[in-house]
Design an enzyme around this catalytic site. Structure first.
Site, PDB file in Angstrom:
ATOM      1  N   ASP A 198      -6.580  -1.726  -6.045  1.00 26.24           N
ATOM      2  CA  ASP A 198      -5.780  -0.959  -5.099  1.00 26.24           C
ATOM      3  C   ASP A 198      -6.266   0.491  -5.198  1.00 26.24           C
ATOM      4  OD1 ASP A 198      -3.563  -0.183  -3.414  1.00 26.24           O
ATOM      5  OD2 ASP A 198      -2.586   0.537  -5.244  1.00 26.24           O
ATOM      6  N   ASP A 200      -4.346   3.762  -3.767  1.00 26.53           N
ATOM      7  CA  ASP A 200      -3.311   4.780  -3.964  1.00 26.53           C
ATOM      8  C   ASP A 200      -2.484   4.490  -5.220  1.00 26.53           C
ATOM      9  OD1 ASP A 200      -2.637   6.167  -0.791  1.00 26.53           O
ATOM     10  OD2 ASP A 200      -4.238   4.755  -1.246  1.00 26.53           O
ATOM     11  N   ARG A 243       5.641   4.564   8.963  1.00 27.40           N
ATOM     12  CA  ARG A 243       5.134   5.779   8.337  1.00 27.40           C
ATOM     13  C   ARG A 243       3.967   6.373   9.129  1.00 27.40           C
ATOM     14  NH1 ARG A 243       3.987   3.677   2.464  1.00 27.40           N
ATOM     15  NH2 ARG A 243       3.879   1.692   3.580  1.00 27.40           N
ATOM     16  N   LYS A 331      -4.815  -8.602   1.350  1.00 23.63           N
ATOM     17  CA  LYS A 331      -5.549  -8.256   0.127  1.00 23.63           C
ATOM     18  C   LYS A 331      -6.009  -9.519  -0.592  1.00 23.63           C
ATOM     19  CE  LYS A 331      -3.595  -3.724  -1.038  1.00 23.63           C
ATOM     20  NZ  LYS A 331      -3.088  -2.893  -2.141  1.00 23.63           N
TER      21      LYS A 331
END
Length: 407
Positions: A198, A200, A243, A331
């Site tokens: 990942d 972030d 977002r 993912k």
């Protein structure tokens, strides 16, 4: 009648000791059934299980070894082993083997006492114990914050209750402020080939979408949604689209300045350099944005990047992404795709992440690691690292600090 002996040698270490002792044995034509040697702070412990021609041969051999050991300033002990005891010991080596890895800034006797007690309670036998980390700073020397300590236990047998063991490991880790990994010791553990990260809050210390939101003046709104999504309280795709929509109108030139200000997580650069030197393939599988993933790809030499494409028109962020959103399920799909392309078994894949959307890929990888993760993710991942930096992953692969001197 042939005889089996355990020969135990101990004392100050120096070059040539093993050669001298084995030469003494060789002159008596014994068979070596097992051998192990360890040195800690210049003190040698050498053990050999040997088979001799019989009692008379054993007596002559023991005198020869005792004289040689005395000349070298060592102590020698001999323990007879019955054939039944030897066969029982051999049969035990067919049992399953596991590795416990304890990681902390500094490991104490209390940590080892807790671990050895748990291992005994689970009916497991410790075959080996070694330190993988380098020298730990002494009190007052400074550097404690960035110090790394790791001890690896090799154990034999099956735990009485795998579920109870994992629950107790989580409890011990939380109570003592350490990390404890528990892995089956098999060929796959020693032959991992692909590591998927990942981005972030894993490779970097930031949530990039929060950085973009602050630049757009909507930081508080986006951060609140991000936190709930990482805790698993909101559907990732819906929260992500909400977002991104708040970023509408942001000047695209901001992306470059944010990319250049990104701070790598502790140990990230060291880990990537080491993985590359060892021949691993690496990938970023991120619910963030391609722009930043590709920036890290150039900086760290990462092989694959899959993230979301932020749509930009007339130099402004539109508040949308193009293509399929990289959520948790995606993912996992991408991890499988890369593994297939590289010809790698899923057991040879490592996945690393911190959020709920990382759990699908953590669950299918041979080694899934929750890194400085939320409680929900730590509880559901196979392994967790919270006390050290990203390069603590190397210890889970069995890599010792002194091995890295050769890279």
């Amino acid at each position: 009648m042939r005889e089996i002996l355990l020969v135990s040698i101990s004392g100050p270490d120096r070059p040539g000791i093993s050669a001298a002792l084995t030469e003494a044995l060789a002159s008596h034509k014994v068979s070596v059934l097992d051998v192990s040697q360890a040195v800690i702070h210049d003190q040698l412990t050498l053990g050999l299980v040997i088979e001799t021609g019989g009692e008379q041969d054993s007596a002559i051999l023991m005198r020869a070894v005792l004289f040689k050991a005395h000349a070298l300033g060592l102590q020698a002990r001999f323990t007879p082993i019955s054939a039944d005891s030897y066969h029982q010991w051999v049969s035990g080596h067919g049992k399953a083997r596991y590795i416990f890895t304890v990681l902390a800034r500094k490991i104490t006797a209390e940590h080892l006492a807790a671990m050895t007690k748990l291992i005994a309670e689970q009916g497991l036998n410790i075959d080996g114990l070694q330190r993988l980390s380098g020298r730990v700073p002494l009190e007052g020397e400074g550097g404690e914050k960035q110090a790394k300590a790791c001890v690896e236990f090799s154990v034999r047998g099956e735990p009485k209750s795998a579920d109870a063991l994992r629950a107790e490991l989580l409890r011990l880790a939380g109570e003592h402020g350490i990390d404890i990994a528990f892995q089956k010791d098999n060929a796959f553990r020693r032959n991992r080939r692909l590591v998927c990260f990942d981005m972030d809050s894993t490779l970097i210390e930031h949530e990039v979408i929060d950085e973009l939101a602050m630049a757009a003046g909507v930081g508080a709104q986006v951060a609140a949604i991000t936190e709930r999504a990482m805790l698993g309280e909101l559907d990732f795709t819906q929260s992500f689209e909400s977002r991104v929509a708040l970023l509408k109108g942001l000047d695209a030139r901001v992306l470059e300045s944010i990319a250049q200000s990104l701070k790598l997580t502790e140990g990230a650069e060291h880990l990537m350099l080491t993985l590359k030197a060892l021949g691993y393939k690496t990938a970023i599988l991120s619910g963030g944005f391609n722009y930043f993933g590709e920036y890290l790809q150039r900086k760290l030499g990462i092989d694959y990047v899959f993230a979301n494409q932020l749509e930009i028109e007339d130099g402004k962020v539109t508040g949308r992404v193009t293509g399929q959103v990289v959520d948790g399920a995606r993912k996992a799909e991408l991890l499988k795709m890369i593994a297939e392309k590289e010809g790698v078994n899923l057991e040879q894949v490592i996945a690393v992440g911190d959020g709920a959307n990382d759990l699908p890929m953590l669950s299918i990888a041979g080694l899934g690691i929750a890194f400085r993760a939320k409680p929900l993710v730590r509880a559901n991942a196979k392994q967790a690292i919270s006390t050290l930096g990203l390069d603590g992953i190397l210890y889970l692969l069995g890599v010792r600090d002194r091995d890295l001197d050769l890279i």
